[in-house]
Design a protein around this motif. Sequence first.
Motif, PDB file in Angstrom:
ATOM      1  N   VAL A 113      51.509  66.671  67.028  1.00  0.00           N
ATOM      2  CA  VAL A 113      50.499  65.615  66.909  1.00  0.00           C
ATOM      3  C   VAL A 113      49.836  65.675  65.535  1.00  0.00           C
ATOM      4  N   ARG A 114      49.475  66.862  65.115  1.00  0.00           N
ATOM      5  CA  ARG A 114      48.781  67.004  63.837  1.00  0.00           C
ATOM      6  C   ARG A 114      49.724  66.785  62.661  1.00  0.00           C
ATOM      7  N   ALA A 115      50.981  67.200  62.806  1.00  0.00           N
ATOM      8  CA  ALA A 115      51.959  66.948  61.749  1.00  0.00           C
ATOM      9  C   ALA A 115      52.172  65.448  61.567  1.00  0.00           C
ATOM     10  N   LEU A 116      52.284  64.711  62.680  1.00  0.00           N
ATOM     11  CA  LEU A 116      52.491  63.269  62.589  1.00  0.00           C
ATOM     12  C   LEU A 116      51.310  62.575  61.940  1.00  0.00           C
ATOM     13  N   ALA A 117      50.108  63.105  62.145  1.00  0.00           N
ATOM     14  CA  ALA A 117      48.934  62.512  61.505  1.00  0.00           C
ATOM     15  C   ALA A 117      49.020  62.649  59.989  1.00  0.00           C
ATOM     16  N   VAL A 118      49.507  63.802  59.513  1.00  0.00           N
ATOM     17  CA  VAL A 118      49.658  64.002  58.070  1.00  0.00           C
ATOM     18  C   VAL A 118      50.781  63.115  57.531  1.00  0.00           C
ATOM     19  N   VAL A 119      51.886  63.061  58.267  1.00  0.00           N
ATOM     20  CA  VAL A 119      53.011  62.217  57.856  1.00  0.00           C
ATOM     21  C   VAL A 119      52.574  60.751  57.770  1.00  0.00           C
ATOM     22  N   ARG A 120      51.778  60.311  58.742  1.00  0.00           N
ATOM     23  CA  ARG A 120      51.275  58.934  58.723  1.00  0.00           C
ATOM     24  C   ARG A 120      50.481  58.665  57.445  1.00  0.00           C
ATOM     25  N   ARG A 121      49.598  59.586  57.099  1.00  0.00           N
ATOM     26  CA  ARG A 121      48.802  59.427  55.875  1.00  0.00           C
ATOM     27  C   ARG A 121      49.716  59.311  54.647  1.00  0.00           C
ATOM     28  N   HIS A 122      50.641  60.244  54.537  1.00  0.00           N
ATOM     29  CA  HIS A 122      51.511  60.284  53.365  1.00  0.00           C
ATOM     30  C   HIS A 122      52.292  58.979  53.218  1.00  0.00           C
ATOM     31  N   ARG A 123      52.877  58.519  54.298  1.00  0.00           N
ATOM     32  CA  ARG A 123      53.756  57.349  54.208  1.00  0.00           C
ATOM     33  C   ARG A 123      52.979  56.044  54.049  1.00  0.00           C
ATOM     34  N   LEU A 124      51.800  55.971  54.636  1.00  0.00           N
ATOM     35  CA  LEU A 124      50.970  54.789  54.400  1.00  0.00           C
ATOM     36  C   LEU A 124      50.508  54.733  52.945  1.00  0.00           C
TER      37      LEU A 124
END
Length: 233
Positions: free
Chosen positions: A72-83
């Motif tokens: 869950v926390r990894a996906l939150a970081v990935v979301r930030r990076h890709r946005l």
Amino acid sequence: MPASKNPAIEDYLKTVYAHTEWQPEPITPSALAGKLGVAPSSVTEMVKKMAAAGLVSHVPYGPLRLTDEGRVRALAVVRRHRLIETWLVHEMGYAWDEVHDEAEVLEHALSDRLLEAIDVRLGRPTRDPHGDAIPAADGALAAEPFVRLDEAAAGHTGRVLRISDRDPEVLRSLAAAGVAPGVGVVVESADASGERVRIRLAPNGARGAKAVPAEASPVELTTAAAAEIWVTG
């Protein structure tokens, strides 16, 4: 500060997640050290902290796996990076080969409010400029069957899903050849030495890619470049 807001831990989580996003084998501590450019001893200490926080599961000398909370926390970081990468390309005039390092810095600094505003401004995109899926705010992630281009059989027809942003020079050369996420490709052949892959671009085009004529000339790629491309299976 929560563990997930520690920039170093965020980088570890994102790297562990990215390792298995396009292939199934979990990452080893030595491979993680290599990807992050840190000493193995540093990885050992950080993994202990992450395991204690319930973010990874790990046995000594064994591979690392994200726990449910870690994912869950990894996906939150990935979301930030890709946005952020998408915003830099569509709103700030960056090329797709220029955004990775900027996003690496900004992903730790943007507030949730600003990230939401960027998401709304961009029309809530589902993929970044390299074709990587952008997780939704709730962690939902779009997925399609895929094959790496250097492993696709002759005659395989598909659409480019994503291109690794690891090497800016590869991104520039592929852009010049018209190869981009969303472009259709047909694998024509690989040479006997296994060093090159020849493809033909299908005339469906893609946003941000140059137009592909109906009778496009074949494109020859090194297998190293083809290994940076994933197409629909």
